[in-house]
Design an enzyme around this catalytic site. Structure first.
Site, PDB file in Angstrom:
ATOM      1  N   LYS A 297      36.210 -13.732  -9.647  1.00 21.72           N
ATOM      2  CA  LYS A 297      36.194 -12.767 -10.752  1.00 21.72           C
ATOM      3  C   LYS A 297      37.442 -11.885 -10.789  1.00 21.72           C
ATOM      4  O   LYS A 297      37.846 -11.414 -11.837  1.00 21.72           O
ATOM      5  CB  LYS A 297      34.927 -11.915 -10.689  1.00 21.72           C
ATOM      6  CG  LYS A 297      33.694 -12.734 -11.039  1.00 21.72           C
ATOM      7  CD  LYS A 297      32.425 -11.920 -11.077  1.00 21.72           C
ATOM      8  CE  LYS A 297      31.273 -12.859 -11.421  1.00 21.72           C
ATOM      9  NZ  LYS A 297      30.042 -12.165 -11.736  1.00 21.72           N
TER      10      LYS A 297
ATOM     11  N   ARG B 158      27.902  -4.772   5.067  1.00 23.13           N
ATOM     12  CA  ARG B 158      28.117  -5.212   6.455  1.00 23.13           C
ATOM     13  C   ARG B 158      29.569  -4.987   6.874  1.00 23.13           C
ATOM     14  O   ARG B 158      29.848  -4.429   7.916  1.00 23.13           O
ATOM     15  CB  ARG B 158      27.730  -6.690   6.566  1.00 23.13           C
ATOM     16  CG  ARG B 158      27.963  -7.277   7.921  1.00 23.13           C
ATOM     17  CD  ARG B 158      27.532  -8.712   7.935  1.00 23.13           C
ATOM     18  NE  ARG B 158      28.302  -9.537   6.993  1.00 23.13           N
ATOM     19  CZ  ARG B 158      28.146 -10.842   6.869  1.00 23.13           C
ATOM     20  NH1 ARG B 158      27.242 -11.470   7.586  1.00 23.13           N
ATOM     21  NH2 ARG B 158      28.876 -11.514   5.994  1.00 23.13           N
TER      22      ARG B 158
ATOM     23  N   LEU C   8      23.033 -21.854 -13.234  1.00 28.65           N
ATOM     24  CA  LEU C   8      22.161 -22.257 -14.335  1.00 28.65           C
ATOM     25  C   LEU C   8      22.826 -22.021 -15.688  1.00 28.65           C
ATOM     26  O   LEU C   8      22.214 -22.239 -16.725  1.00 28.65           O
ATOM     27  CB  LEU C   8      20.844 -21.473 -14.265  1.00 28.65           C
ATOM     28  CG  LEU C   8      19.959 -21.745 -13.044  1.00 28.65           C
ATOM     29  CD1 LEU C   8      18.712 -20.886 -13.082  1.00 28.65           C
ATOM     30  CD2 LEU C   8      19.576 -23.219 -12.967  1.00 28.65           C
ATOM     31  N   SER C   9      24.085 -21.584 -15.664  1.00 31.60           N
ATOM     32  CA  SER C   9      24.774 -21.296 -16.926  1.00 31.60           C
ATOM     33  C   SER C   9      24.843 -22.516 -17.852  1.00 31.60           C
ATOM     34  O   SER C   9      24.603 -22.377 -19.055  1.00 31.60           O
ATOM     35  CB  SER C   9      26.189 -20.774 -16.659  1.00 31.60           C
ATOM     36  OG  SER C   9      26.121 -19.498 -16.080  1.00 31.60           O
TER      37      SER C   9
HETATM   38  P1  ATR Z   1      31.908 -12.267  -2.096  1.00 35.81           P
HETATM   39  O1  ATR Z   1      31.754 -11.353  -0.883  1.00 35.81           O
HETATM   40  O2  ATR Z   1      32.782 -13.461  -1.841  1.00 35.81           O
HETATM   41  O3  ATR Z   1      32.231 -11.566  -3.366  1.00 35.81           O
HETATM   42  P2  ATR Z   1      29.176 -12.316  -2.847  1.00 35.81           P
HETATM   43  O4  ATR Z   1      28.169 -13.418  -2.807  1.00 35.81           O
HETATM   44  O5  ATR Z   1      29.428 -11.621  -4.119  1.00 35.81           O
HETATM   45  O6  ATR Z   1      30.496 -12.932  -2.267  1.00 35.81           O
HETATM   46  O7  ATR Z   1      28.831 -11.217  -1.755  1.00 35.81           O
HETATM   47  C1  ATR Z   1      28.108 -11.461  -0.659  1.00 35.81           C
HETATM   48  C2  ATR Z   1      27.607 -10.114  -0.135  1.00 35.81           C
HETATM   49  O8  ATR Z   1      26.533 -10.349   0.770  1.00 35.81           O
HETATM   50  C3  ATR Z   1      28.661  -9.340   0.639  1.00 35.81           C
HETATM   51  O9  ATR Z   1      28.478  -7.975   0.417  1.00 35.81           O
HETATM   52  C4  ATR Z   1      28.330  -9.726   2.084  1.00 35.81           C
HETATM   53  O10 ATR Z   1      28.743  -8.809   3.050  1.00 35.81           O
HETATM   54  P3  ATR Z   1      30.209  -8.914   3.735  1.00 35.81           P
HETATM   55  O11 ATR Z   1      31.156  -8.246   2.775  1.00 35.81           O
HETATM   56  O12 ATR Z   1      30.088  -8.196   5.011  1.00 35.81           O
HETATM   57  O13 ATR Z   1      30.492 -10.384   3.899  1.00 35.81           O
HETATM   58  C5  ATR Z   1      26.823  -9.758   2.024  1.00 35.81           C
HETATM   59  N1  ATR Z   1      26.230 -10.559   3.111  1.00 35.81           N
HETATM   60  C6  ATR Z   1      26.245 -11.900   3.241  1.00 35.81           C
HETATM   61  N2  ATR Z   1      25.606 -12.278   4.375  1.00 35.81           N
HETATM   62  C7  ATR Z   1      25.165 -11.138   4.965  1.00 35.81           C
HETATM   63  C8  ATR Z   1      24.416 -10.841   6.178  1.00 35.81           C
HETATM   64  N3  ATR Z   1      24.002 -11.826   6.994  1.00 35.81           N
HETATM   65  N4  ATR Z   1      24.158  -9.547   6.468  1.00 35.81           N
HETATM   66  C9  ATR Z   1      24.584  -8.539   5.661  1.00 35.81           C
HETATM   67  N5  ATR Z   1      25.282  -8.754   4.513  1.00 35.81           N
HETATM   68  C10 ATR Z   1      25.568 -10.023   4.173  1.00 35.81           C
END
Ligand code: ATR
Length: 268
Positions: A69, A154, A19-20
């Protein structure tokens, strides 16, 4: 005489949801600034050329979102102290011949929390997730004087990596819950109505449940917390404040936060 229109972007992948552009273009118009702000989806191997365009001022500046980032850092000349300490850049400016990376997520989060009647000094905070925005949240929480930060992700390895940036961080297995005064959902769970498979009903009352997600405005995480007698807050104000700080860096004008802004962000 014609002046060249300034161009700004937010870069990320995915980027559709951002939405930026709405917010920045609203403020640009309100402040009579001759500039445009758009979103663009990039792949990691597009970053170098994109940033070269900022150096050549074909593009005036940009915001950076997940997952770039940290990945943009090698292409910049300087980092602000906050960007350096979090290894996280969400705003790039070109100043006095240098590409400078800033992190306005930190101020965004801090200002959003300061507006709540919840003093975090000496409090324990549990963070769920270890993605792009988490280093900024930890940095801001440390500044607010919290006594303990626990990260549960996770993929535990990713939480462990945060210990390279911050001392005194504790990590726990995904699925475990420790005592907290404030809990933050920094995972992407809830963006598409998914539930977090954890039960916080024994956590007690009057805790602060914070969700970085703001669309939907109330995730299941926040809905349940409210039902259990807790204070809740979503990530909308953090989003608005990080944008405001970026706007100030680029245009040296402080834009207004008004009801119009919130209406604009809701109509999506
Ligand atoms: P990025 O990991 O690329 O920086 P983000 O959107 O900033 O992306 O982070 C997503 C977060 O949601 C992560 O901490 C991810 O966990 P993982 O590091 O294990 O991938 C978490 N996440 C996404 N889907 C998940 C799920 N089904 N259960 C638990 N954690 C989840």
């Amino acid at each position: 005489m014609t002046t060249k229109i300034k161009k700004y972007f937010v870069i990320g992948n995915p980027i559709d949801h951002s939405l930026s552009p709405k917010l920045h273009n609203y403020w640009l118009k309100e402040n009579n600034i001759n500039a445009l702000y758009d979103k663009i989806k990039l792949n990691e191997n597009d970053l170098e050329n994109f940033i070269k365009d900022i150096r050549q001022q074909k593009i005036t500046g940009c915001n950076v979102t997940v997952p770039f980032k940290q990945a943009v850092i090698p292409f910049l000349d300087k980092l602000s102290l906050e960007a350096k300490q979090t290894q996280s850049v969400n705003t790039i400016i070109f100043k006095d011949g240098s590409l400078v990376g800033h992190n306005t997520d930190i101020v965004g989060f801090a200002k959003a929390i300061q507006g709540l009647s919840f003093n975090l000094r000496g409090k324990k905070v549990l963070i769920l997730g270890a993605g792009g925005v988490v280093p900024s949240i930890i940095f801001a929480l440390n500044k607010m004087g919290v006594s303990k930060i626990i990260v549960s992700n996770r993929t535990k390895q990713k939480a462990e990596k945060l210990k390279n940036l911050f001392e005194n961080l504790k990590t726990i297995e995904w699925g475990n819950i420790e005592y907290f005064d404030m809990i933050i959902n920094a995972t992407s769970l809830g963006l598409n109505k998914e539930k977090i498979n954890l039960d916080f009903s024994n956590a007690g009352k009057n805790k602060l449940f914070y969700d970085v997600i703001y669309n939907p405005a109330e995730t299941n995480f926040l809905k349940n917390a409210k039902k259990n007698g807790n204070l809740i807050e979503n990530g909308k104000l953090m989003f608005v404040y990080q944008a405001l700080e970026a706007f100030k860096l680029w245009h040296e004008v402080e834009p207004k936060i008004s009801n119009e802004i919130f209406k604009l962000l809701e109509n999506d």
